[in-house]
Design a protein around this motif. Structure first.
Motif, PDB file in Angstrom:
ATOM      1  N   LEU A 194      19.142   2.588  21.072  1.00  0.00           N
ATOM      2  CA  LEU A 194      19.120   3.205  19.745  1.00  0.00           C
ATOM      3  C   LEU A 194      19.943   4.479  19.645  1.00  0.00           C
ATOM      4  O   LEU A 194      20.503   4.784  18.587  1.00  0.00           O
ATOM      5  CB  LEU A 194      17.664   3.513  19.357  1.00  0.00           C
ATOM      6  N   TYR A 204      19.564   7.039  16.434  1.00  0.00           N
ATOM      7  CA  TYR A 204      19.098   6.361  15.226  1.00  0.00           C
ATOM      8  C   TYR A 204      17.619   5.985  15.325  1.00  0.00           C
ATOM      9  O   TYR A 204      17.058   5.864  16.415  1.00  0.00           O
ATOM     10  CB  TYR A 204      19.933   5.102  14.980  1.00  0.00           C
ATOM     11  N   GLN A 226      19.606   0.499  11.120  1.00  0.00           N
ATOM     12  CA  GLN A 226      20.296   1.707  10.671  1.00  0.00           C
ATOM     13  C   GLN A 226      21.545   1.957  11.517  1.00  0.00           C
ATOM     14  O   GLN A 226      22.635   2.232  10.992  1.00  0.00           O
ATOM     15  CB  GLN A 226      19.353   2.902  10.771  1.00  0.00           C
ATOM     16  N   LYS A 227      21.402   1.847  12.828  1.00  0.00           N
ATOM     17  CA  LYS A 227      22.541   2.043  13.728  1.00  0.00           C
ATOM     18  C   LYS A 227      23.666   1.077  13.401  1.00  0.00           C
ATOM     19  O   LYS A 227      24.845   1.450  13.324  1.00  0.00           O
ATOM     20  CB  LYS A 227      22.076   1.860  15.169  1.00  0.00           C
ATOM     21  N   GLU A 228      23.304  -0.177  13.185  1.00  0.00           N
ATOM     22  CA  GLU A 228      24.319  -1.210  12.977  1.00  0.00           C
ATOM     23  C   GLU A 228      24.988  -1.098  11.609  1.00  0.00           C
ATOM     24  O   GLU A 228      26.172  -1.438  11.467  1.00  0.00           O
ATOM     25  CB  GLU A 228      23.683  -2.573  13.206  1.00  0.00           C
ATOM     26  N   GLU A 261      27.552   1.492  12.213  1.00  0.00           N
ATOM     27  CA  GLU A 261      28.591   1.069  13.157  1.00  0.00           C
ATOM     28  C   GLU A 261      29.674   0.233  12.492  1.00  0.00           C
ATOM     29  O   GLU A 261      30.672  -0.111  13.143  1.00  0.00           O
ATOM     30  CB  GLU A 261      27.961   0.257  14.299  1.00  0.00           C
TER      31      GLU A 261
END
Length: 615
Positions: free
Chosen positions: A251, A254, A259-261, A264
């Protein structure tokens, strides 16, 4: 869907097995279990999360030099401890089995095994495998041979890992229709259904192929197959260096993988288009060495996909027909494989899948080939996946690991590839003048920056999320190429917030959905400044006249004004043909923040799995 990890090592394998299960949680599951061999087969199972299984392991001080573990997504039998894997069989020669996939003939095998004296303690198809292997082990005394004999009777898809109490230094694996990988290290040999579970221990990977049976010891391994039907023989599989950083599946700063993806996506798009962004022209060779010849012969396109990938295919249909003037048909893979469509050898079949292991898409692609379709193309995010291996041509999206069940960066990278493919076909068919080609390349170069601008809508979207979290239903509207984007937005909202959401082509409002509109039905509208904008405005008036509340994603110059009941978020710029990609971003953010408001499990929504490897 389900996840497998296994190991035989010189060291205690329990930490590897538990971390491997944790890294496979994103695939979706409703129970988990582990068996280790330490003089006996010691099994622990739970219907809670992997963290609960880890507590049990710690409390019982479980350890061993070999073991298998599993996360289960229920198909046969309700989620319960008795149905959780691993399953055991045998007395004098006790074995444990974990299994991904579905055994279609489990009923008939169950009846036969019961008549032979086997007692079934679960409702699963997997327990049939355990007892069948146990039956053959009693007959021939060798676990490898027992597994080989047993799988000859299995119909369906499976990835299997088996250990035996009496000979704990050995692990036997079999693969047919479900992914299974080997990990090689100096400390032993390992197995998993996903590379993300192996990066903790090694980056040296073998992808088992269809029909492979592998036998692992602490210091050696062998792989067997029966390629020509004349009996099992030893085969060699390529050892690959896994290019996957540990932090790619962690993670970091994040709160959730989704949310991270989402954030990204600029990098994922840039990586996917790396070979294009520095080029002066677009080449068919981006899709493989045979692409020039195959594309030149192509008279039409058939796209096969499921879920989010199906929506990407629908966007591609608009692009292919409007830009390349190439007929395109888009089919839900699970429906196509049970129809009797007419095949055309000059129609290129395109399979789209994030994982490359989606069972319905793989089966649909094989079905299309059996009907007479000659050539195929895979758009996929996972190298060495089954889809990549089955297709003549391929394009890897290079989005990196996508852990969140609700697809985000996989979708936008698929769109980028499909637009690139459209441009290639348009160029080959004389529909892409040099000036337009150069403009399109420039637009693709700018796309990561444009997505960064779209991500800046997050603060405004957070304000909307509070309103949505109180609602039970939502309506999404789009026109033209943005209608599939509305479908994708509705899917995201229902996947992770559990709010019922439906998407319609805006022109269809008056043909039924308008009856649903009232002050409690939020209506999300995608309103780019394109040729259909004025018609879309008429649809907005229809909603307001019935008391509906509008939430509009508009371009900066869309000339739609905010008023009572009309809420507007403006994207910084209109990007023409790339507009669908940009309008996807705020819809993803909306679903994410509504789910946060409702307190649902964002990354692992109920009843869903990341990689759908069964029908």
């Amino acid at each position: 869907m389900c996840g497998i990890v296994g190991a035989v090592s010189r060291n205690n394998v329990v930490p590897f097995l538990l971390e491997g299960l944790s890294r496979l949680e994103y695939r979706g599951y409703d129970s988990a279990g582990i068996v280790v061999a330490n003089g006996r087969l010691h099994r622990l199972r739970t219907t809670e999360r992997v963290a609960e299984l880890e507590k049990q392991v710690f409390q019982q001080n479980t350890s061993g030099l070999s073991g298998i573990a599993h996360t289960r997504w229920a198909t046969h039998g309700a989620p319960s401890e008795r149905n959780a894997h691993p399953h055991l069989s045998g007395e004098a020669r006790k074995i444990a089995v974990v299994h991904n996939g579905i055994i279609e003939n489990h009923d008939s095998l169950r009846q036969r095994l019961q008549q032979s004296g086997f007692e079934f303690l679960s409702d699963t198809d997997t327990e049939v495998i355990a007892h069948l292997i146990s039956h053959y082990l009693h007959a021939n005394g060798n676990l490898l041979q027992a597994v080989t004999d047993a799988i000859k009777e299995l119909k369906g898809a499976y990835a299997i890992a088996v250990i035996e109490e009496q000979y704990p230094e050995r692990l036997v694996l079999a693969r047919n229709g479900a992914p299974l990988l080997l990990g090689l290290s100096d400390d032993g040999f390992f197995a998993a259904s996903d590379a993300s579970a192996l990066i903790q221990i090694t980056n040296r990977i073998i992808y088992l192929e269809e029909g492979d049976v592998a036998e692992l010891y602490r210091d050696r391994y062998q792989i067997m197959n029966d390629p020509d039907g004349n009996g099992m023989q030893q085969v060699t599989r390529t050892i690959r260096e896994l290019d996957l950083a540990r932090d790619a599946v962690e993670l970091g700063s994040y709160s959730h993988f989704m949310q991270k993806e989402i954030f990204e996506q600029p990098v994922a798009i840039a990586n996917t288009l790396e070979m294009v962004l520095g080029a002066q022209s677009i080449s068919p060779l981006l899709f493989g060495s045979q692409a020039v010849d195959i594309f030149a012969k192509t008279r039409g396109i058939l796209i096969l996909a499921c879920g989010t990938s199906f929506h990407a295919g629908l966007v591609a249909k608009y692009w292919l027909e409007s830009i390349a003037k190439l007929p395109c048909q888009v089919e839900i893979a699970s429906e196509y494989r049970y129809r009797e469509p007419i095949a055309d050898p000059y129609t290129l079949v395109i399979g789209i899948s994030q994982s490359g292991e989606t069972a319905d898409t793989l089966a649909a692609l094989n079905y299309a080939k059996s009907l007479g379709h000659t050539h195929s193309l895979a758009v996929c995010n996972v190298p060495e996946s089954a889809l990549i291996r089955q297709a003549d041509l391929r394009f890897l999206t290079r989005a990196g690991p996508e852990i969140g069940v609700a697809s985000t960066k996989a979708f936008t990278t698929q769109l980028a590839v499909l637009l690139l493919m459209t441009a290639v076909f348009a160029k080959l068919r004389g529909k892409l003048p040099i000036a337009l080609e150069q403009k399109l390349i420039a637009e693709l170069r700018h796309l990561p920056v444009a997505i960064q601008h779209a991500l800046k809508t997050e603060e405004q979207i957070q304000q909307w999320a509070g309103d949505f979290s109180q609602k039970q239903h939502a309506l999404f509207l789009g026109r033209g190429v943005h209608y599939p984007i509305a479908m994708e937005g509705a899917l995201k909202l229902k996947e992770i917030s559990y709010i019922h959401a439906e998407a319609y082509a805006a022109g269809e409002l008056k043909h039924g959905p308008l009856a649903l509109v009232d002050s409690e039905m939020p209506v999300v509208v995608i309103a780019p400044n394109d040729a259909l904008l004025e018609k879309l405005k008429s649809n907005l008036h229809e909603v307001r006249a019935r008391g509906g509340r509008l939430y509009v994603f508009a371009d900066a110059d869309s000339r739609i004004e905010e008023s009572e009941g009309v809420h507007i978020i403006r994207l910084a710029e209109h990007r023409g043909v790339l507009s669908p990609v940009l309008h996807t971003i705020p819809l993803q953010l909306l679903a994410y923040h509504v789910a946060l408001q409702k307190g649902t499990d964002v990354d692992k929504p109920r009843n869903l799995a990341k990689s759908v490897t069964v029908e």
